[in-house]
Design an enzyme around this catalytic site. Structure first.
Site, PDB file in Angstrom:
ATOM      1  CE  LYS A   1      -0.804   0.003   5.073  1.00 49.99           C
ATOM      2  NZ  LYS A   1      -0.005   1.435   5.227  1.00 49.99           N
ATOM      3  CG  ASP A   2       3.582   2.129   2.915  1.00 48.04           C
ATOM      4  OD1 ASP A   2       2.691   2.801   3.291  1.00 48.04           O
ATOM      5  OD2 ASP A   2       4.260   1.510   3.861  1.00 48.04           O
TER       6      ASP A   2
ATOM      7  CB  CYS B   1      -0.058   9.701   1.007  1.00 44.04           C
ATOM      8  SG  CYS B   1       0.829   8.383   0.836  1.00 44.04           S
TER       9      CYS B   1
ATOM     10  NE  ARG C   1       3.329   9.507   9.462  1.00 42.84           N
ATOM     11  CZ  ARG C   1       4.303  10.039   9.069  1.00 42.84           C
ATOM     12  NH1 ARG C   1       4.462  11.249   9.026  1.00 42.84           N
ATOM     13  NH2 ARG C   1       5.345   9.368   8.545  1.00 42.84           N
TER      14      ARG C   1
ATOM     15  NE  ARG D   1       1.185   5.042  13.455  1.00 46.02           N
ATOM     16  CZ  ARG D   1       0.576   5.295  12.360  1.00 46.02           C
ATOM     17  NH1 ARG D   1      -0.670   5.097  11.947  1.00 46.02           N
ATOM     18  NH2 ARG D   1       1.504   5.660  11.204  1.00 46.02           N
TER      19      ARG D   1
ATOM     20  NE  ARG E   1      -7.689   3.095   3.851  1.00 45.09           N
ATOM     21  CZ  ARG E   1      -7.907   2.512   4.880  1.00 45.09           C
ATOM     22  NH1 ARG E   1      -9.167   2.080   5.210  1.00 45.09           N
ATOM     23  NH2 ARG E   1      -6.901   2.303   5.643  1.00 45.09           N
ATOM     24  NE  ARG E   2      -5.854   2.851   8.815  1.00 48.12           N
ATOM     25  CZ  ARG E   2      -4.736   2.422   9.014  1.00 48.12           C
ATOM     26  NH1 ARG E   2      -4.068   2.981   9.561  1.00 48.12           N
ATOM     27  NH2 ARG E   2      -4.469   1.336   8.787  1.00 48.12           N
TER      28      ARG E   2
END
Length: 295
Positions: free
Chosen positions: A81-82, A240, A143, A149, A125-126
């Site tokens: 996904k990156d 992004c 981040r 996190r 998105r989140r």
């Protein structure tokens, strides 16, 4: 064969994903020697801004591509996904092992969120789905790696954070921390995953003499989903800085036939459909156009 040098980021998750690739290589070719080469990317160095404000997805990839082209490493292991939409000339994705659980997870200290929870994420998105599913929630930037996190969540900076289940599983965190945190997987029909979430991509030089050996690590259905979901990003021209998602599932449909079920989201607008797997690119075109056209 000479030693294979595998480039990776230095986080525990990146190293865990690289170990999975190494184990797969060793299982196929016992006695093969590998070396892990840790490379720090621009995305690892800037932790006080959302990804969309820093730049495109090359933030986590460009240093690896330079190392590959300069032959300082032979392979690079990425979270798919990156990946940016276009790879550097002369490089290709040689393999994608079987996809892990693609869902997102709401992680909390308590079983229930307060009425106006503070939820951490650095993803547009989140953020979009958090605001949709928990009206009144305050979305706050977070981040850093998974452990960082979770520490911030435990310290009370957030009531909940959103993480990828694949990463939590690969690190063994859900089982290890089940007494400390509450983990709630989110339905991908309601909280559509990022394109290629849960997929590991192995990048290498197109002319590398051992590429065919590495290609054998690919999982066919995962590779089809990988291609389809990246096609969605290409059509949407998403990166992004834009809220976008794509998630596909491939299922059997009669003798020697398969169908692909694809969901696309762009800017909060969703489109769903299913076609034969051989028509996956056309399906990606149609659904992406529908999602974008509804804005």
């Amino acid at each position: 064969m000479t030693k294979i040098r595998i480039g990776t980021r230095g986080s525990k998750l990146a190293l865990a994903q690289t170990r999975l690739v190494e184990e797969a290589l060793h299982a196929c070719w016992p006695g093969m020697e590998t070396e892990t080469v840790v490379i720090k990317t621009r995305g690892d160095k800037i932790l006080d801004k959302p990804l969309g404000e820093i730049g495109d997805k090359g933030l986590f990839v460009s240093e690896f591509e330079t190392a590959l082209l300069e032959k300082r490493i032979d392979l690079a292991v990425h979270s798919a996904k990156d990946l940016p939409q276009r790879l550097a000339q002369g490089l290709e994705i040689l393999a994608v092992p079987e996809r892990a659980d693609a869902r997102d997870v709401l992680v909390q200290v308590k079983d229930k969120l307060p009425q106006s929870p503070v939820i951490g994420t650095g993803s547009l998105r989140r953020r979009l789905y958090v605001e949709k599913l928990w009206p009144g929630a305050q979305v706050k930037l977070i981040r850093g790696n998974v452990e960082t996190r979770l520490a911030k969540l435990a310290d009370g900076e957030y009531d909940g954070i959103i993480l990828a289940k694949a990463g939590l599983d690969r690190l063994g965190i859900i089982e290890r921390e089940k007494e400390r945190f509450h983990f709630q997987p989110l339905d991908p029909e309601e909280f559509i995953p990022a394109a290629c979430q849960g997929i590991i991509a192995v990048e290498g030089r197109a002319d590398w003499e051992y590429r065919e050996m590495v290609e054998k690590l690919s999982h066919r259905k995962t590779f089809l989903s990988f291609e389809t979901e990246r096609k969605v990003l290409e059509v949407l021209q998403a990166d992004c800085s834009q809220p976008a998602a794509a998630y596909s599932v491939i299922e059997p449909a009669g003798i020697e036939r398969e169908r692909i079920f694809l969901t696309v989201m762009y800017g909060g607008q969703e489109s769903r459909g299913e076609w034969g797997v051989e028509e996956r690119y056309a399906l990606a075109d149609v659904l992406s156009a529908q999602a974008r056209g509804n804005i």
